[in-house]
Design a protein around this motif. Structure first.
Motif, PDB file in Angstrom:
ATOM      1  N   SER A 146      92.834   1.189  16.117  1.00  0.00           N
ATOM      2  CA  SER A 146      91.770   1.102  15.586  1.00  0.00           C
ATOM      3  C   SER A 146      91.321   1.535  14.044  1.00  0.00           C
ATOM      4  O   SER A 146      91.941   2.612  13.665  1.00  0.00           O
ATOM      5  CB  SER A 146      90.552   1.474  16.454  1.00  0.00           C
ATOM      6  OG  SER A 146      89.156   1.018  15.619  1.00  0.00           O
ATOM      7  N   THR A 147      90.980   0.688  13.294  1.00  0.00           N
ATOM      8  CA  THR A 147      90.447   1.073  11.950  1.00  0.00           C
ATOM      9  C   THR A 147      88.947   1.363  11.850  1.00  0.00           C
ATOM     10  O   THR A 147      88.355   1.941  10.659  1.00  0.00           O
ATOM     11  CB  THR A 147      90.806   0.286  10.975  1.00  0.00           C
ATOM     12  OG1 THR A 147      90.000  -1.052  11.150  1.00  0.00           O
ATOM     13  CG2 THR A 147      92.312  -0.172  10.880  1.00  0.00           C
ATOM     14  N   GLY A 148      88.101   1.042  12.814  1.00  0.00           N
ATOM     15  CA  GLY A 148      86.804   1.400  12.914  1.00  0.00           C
ATOM     16  C   GLY A 148      85.998   0.497  11.929  1.00  0.00           C
ATOM     17  O   GLY A 148      84.985   0.585  11.657  1.00  0.00           O
ATOM     18  N   SER A 152      81.418   0.052  16.421  1.00  0.00           N
ATOM     19  CA  SER A 152      81.128  -0.273  17.490  1.00  0.00           C
ATOM     20  C   SER A 152      79.934   0.514  18.192  1.00  0.00           C
ATOM     21  O   SER A 152      79.375   0.315  19.410  1.00  0.00           O
ATOM     22  CB  SER A 152      82.199   0.507  18.399  1.00  0.00           C
ATOM     23  OG  SER A 152      82.255   1.863  18.497  1.00  0.00           O
ATOM     24  N   ARG A 173      91.895   7.402  15.130  1.00  0.00           N
ATOM     25  CA  ARG A 173      92.466   6.153  15.113  1.00  0.00           C
ATOM     26  C   ARG A 173      93.468   5.502  15.642  1.00  0.00           C
ATOM     27  O   ARG A 173      93.765   4.580  16.252  1.00  0.00           O
ATOM     28  CB  ARG A 173      92.433   5.707  13.509  1.00  0.00           C
ATOM     29  CG  ARG A 173      91.111   5.748  12.823  1.00  0.00           C
ATOM     30  CD  ARG A 173      89.886   5.162  13.297  1.00  0.00           C
ATOM     31  NE  ARG A 173      88.754   5.119  12.374  1.00  0.00           N
ATOM     32  CZ  ARG A 173      87.571   5.070  12.750  1.00  0.00           C
ATOM     33  NH1 ARG A 173      87.336   4.673  14.138  1.00  0.00           N
ATOM     34  NH2 ARG A 173      86.745   5.037  11.921  1.00  0.00           N
ATOM     35  N   GLY A 176      92.869   4.783  19.177  1.00  0.00           N
ATOM     36  CA  GLY A 176      91.906   3.711  19.610  1.00  0.00           C
ATOM     37  C   GLY A 176      90.410   3.643  19.406  1.00  0.00           C
ATOM     38  O   GLY A 176      89.688   3.086  19.938  1.00  0.00           O
ATOM     39  N   SER A 178      87.066   3.418  18.036  1.00  0.00           N
ATOM     40  CA  SER A 178      86.428   2.371  16.928  1.00  0.00           C
ATOM     41  C   SER A 178      85.161   2.716  16.565  1.00  0.00           C
ATOM     42  O   SER A 178      84.775   1.613  15.804  1.00  0.00           O
ATOM     43  CB  SER A 178      86.424   0.992  18.008  1.00  0.00           C
ATOM     44  OG  SER A 178      85.672   1.184  18.967  1.00  0.00           O
TER      45      SER A 178
END
Length: 572
Positions: A146-148, A152, A173, A176, A178
């Motif tokens: 994930s890169t955010g 979320s 990251r 995962g 987010s």
């Protein structure tokens, strides 16, 4: 169980690697005969005449990675291979998966490349993009799940901007997470390799940054707020308040990673302008500017920060370097009398004068400028000084937590559980220099101020917060430049015996620190990769007994990479 997990992970990640390789300029080259690589061995081989690859054989499987540690470029083939698929750098304890190239342990700031390997007609073939086998391309971008960027609704706030923070961001990251990540740092730059400050007096933070602010924002979806002073945490409202109450930010999960504040002795003159503590880029700039030819330096404290600064300035032609310490020999409490005495002899040969088993009485201000120190009084004698380094340890930077209702230890540290979660708090973790955490074998809580510990703390909490709880069970590692490179692993603060192999007076030795009949720590000079091997033996519970070591047993003779040792590894 450990071996089964390793093999399943290898199968999964090999599929990912093959897909990645299809997009590159690949070449398949026979790099050596299959017979040249036995079970449990690793071997560096040439690739296309200019590149280097390391091969590993574990049971019937051959793996291949790039050849150099991403920390300081050490050749991995001179490190340590374990049966559960880890390769440990011979210098500073960085560790990678031989199957994927992923980081296993700090201080590695980036993963290494992994390549497809197999046997054809008795030859080991490696398929790789030749450019990725060059030392100049030794680092691989992390596999961020994930890169955010999309967000979320979740959020992690990290207070502090050091090693633990950098590795926590990477780990979040990579595993995962987010949600949003926000860093509140007192420092004016992104996380840096702080270890180089005292060892090399680097004054440009851009030369030490692990990631730029732009990278943190764009690649990791992280908001970095620098020059920020946190004043309180409201745990009931889940708010962090900073800049004197002018601003606040809400959090779902909070990571406390403030590190330490250098101590000053409570003596007259300790606050004069040219009396320096040492931790930051600003401190490095001050000392670098002061340590010029013909100047006189006095160091208060004979442990690692002060003595690394002595090494850093020893060739600058200072008029005098005086070191004041409470021990009989420098480093004695950590390294033992014999090693401490040998290191003292080395520094004396470089012109350093020691004043040991003593305490500072006061610091004398200059008559012409009372804001500046001009000398340090020890045993009634005044040591002349143009500048003074006060290297007397650090205190956890937790004062605002006390005011926020946190229960702190006597020294200001924060007690955490095996997941580094603050006891009695909801979704709050403490890492690095401030954390009192349970030790792997005894369960006893200790606070350990090592760069590697902070980095590995960050990696562990990142994985936990991302949804895969990670108990912290790493062996502490540190290193120091003291004429030769000193390596150390374990925790030997309470040692009751020291076993020495080699000759400390020649700066070539291995020292084993024994507590209640067990080896709990190891240090060395000019004996790589002994400490890297020792860290793995401590991790696996396979360290030889003091009796075996006294009889001459070598750690390097113990095989922890062969298939026959896998059952022993799995049982630990």
């Amino acid at each position: 169980m450990l071996l089964r997990r390793h093999l399943n992970f290898c199968i999964s990640t090999r599929l990912q690697t093959r897909l990645r390789l299809l997009t590159m300029s690949l070449k398949t080259i026979a790099v050596c005969n299959e017979s040249e690589l036995q079970d449990g061995q690793m071997k560096q081989v040439d690739f296309e005449g200019v590149g280097k690859v390391v091969l590993y054989r574990l049971n019937d499987t051959i793996h291949a990675t790039s050849a150099f540690c991403t920390h300081y470029g050490a050749p991995l083939a001179k490190g340590v291979l374990t049966a559960d698929g880890r390769v440990v750098c011979p210098w500073h304890g960085a560790c990678f998966s031989v199957c994927t190239g992923d980081i296993e342990d700090a201080p590695a700031p980036a993963a290494i490349h992994s390549f497809k390997a197999g046997v054809v007609d008795g030859k080991i073939n490696v398929t790789a993009d030749p450019s990725l086998t060059l030392k100049s391309n030794m680092s691989r971008s992390p596999k961020l799940l994930s890169t955010g960027v999309a967000g979320s609704g979740k959020s992690v706030v990290i207070i502090g901007g050091g090693s633990a923070t950098f590795h926590a961001i990477e780990s979040l990251r990579e595993h995962g997470y987010s949600g949003n990540i926000t860093v509140l740092s007192q420092e004016k730059h992104p996380p840096i390799d702080r270890t180089k400050l005292s060892k090399a007096l680097i004054t440009d933070s851009s030369k030490l940054e692990w990631r730029t602010a732009a990278d943190l924002k764009i690649k990791y979806g992280t908001t970095l707020r620098t020059g920020v002073t946190v004043t309180s945490v409201d745990t009931s409202s889940k708010l962090v308040v900073f800049d004197g109450g002018k601003e606040s930010i809400s959090y779902e999960t909070l990571i406390l990673a403030m590190g330490g504040t250098p101590r000053r002795l409570p003596i007259s003159g300790s606050d004069l302008e040219n009396v320096y503590t040492f931790r930051s880029i600003e401190d490095s700039k001050r000392v670098d500017a002061a340590a010029q030819e013909g100047k006189r330096m006095v160091v208060i404290g004979s442990s690692f920060i002060g003595m690394e600064l002595v090494v850093a300035v020893a060739k600058r032609g200072l008029a005098s370097i005086d070191v004041i310490g409470m021990e009989e020999h420098p480093f004695q409490n950590v390294l033992g009398k014999e090693v401490g005495k040998a290191l003292q002899m080395y520094h004396e040969s470089q012109g350093v004068k020691f004043h040991l088993k003593t305490q500072v009485e006061k610091i004398i201000p200059s008559e012409s400028d009372p804001s500046l120190a001009t000398g340090v009084v020890v045993n009634g004698q005044t040591l002349p000084a143009d500048f003074i380094i006060m290297g007397v340890g650090v205190a956890p930077a937790t004062e605002f937590l006390k005011q926020s209702g946190f229960q702190l230890e006597k020294d200001g540290g924060v007690k955490v559980d095996q997941y580094l979660k603050v006891q009695g708090q909801d979704n709050i973790y403490a890492v690095g220099d401030i954390a009192w955490y349970p030790q792997q074998k005894t369960g006893e809580s200790r606070r350990i101020e090592h760069w590697n510990v902070a980095g590995n703390h960050g990696r562990a909490v990142g994985k936990t917060i991302a949804g895969d709880p990670q108990p912290f069970a790493k062996v502490p590692v540190f290193w120091s430049a003291q004429g030769q490179q000193l390596r150390y692993c374990g925790h030997g603060a309470d040692y009751d015996d020291v076993i020495i192999h080699g000759n400390p007076d020649e700066m070539k030795f291995i020292a084993y620190y024994v507590h209640h009949g067990e080896v709990v720590a190891v240090s060395s000079m000019q004996n790589d990769p002994v400490v890297s091997k020792a860290s793995e033996l401590l991790r696996l519970g396979l360290m030889p007994s003091p009796t075996e070591l006294r009889e001459g047993k070598s750690l390097l003779s113990i095989d922890i990479s062969m298939a026959s040792t896998k059952l022993r590894v799995e049982s630990v």
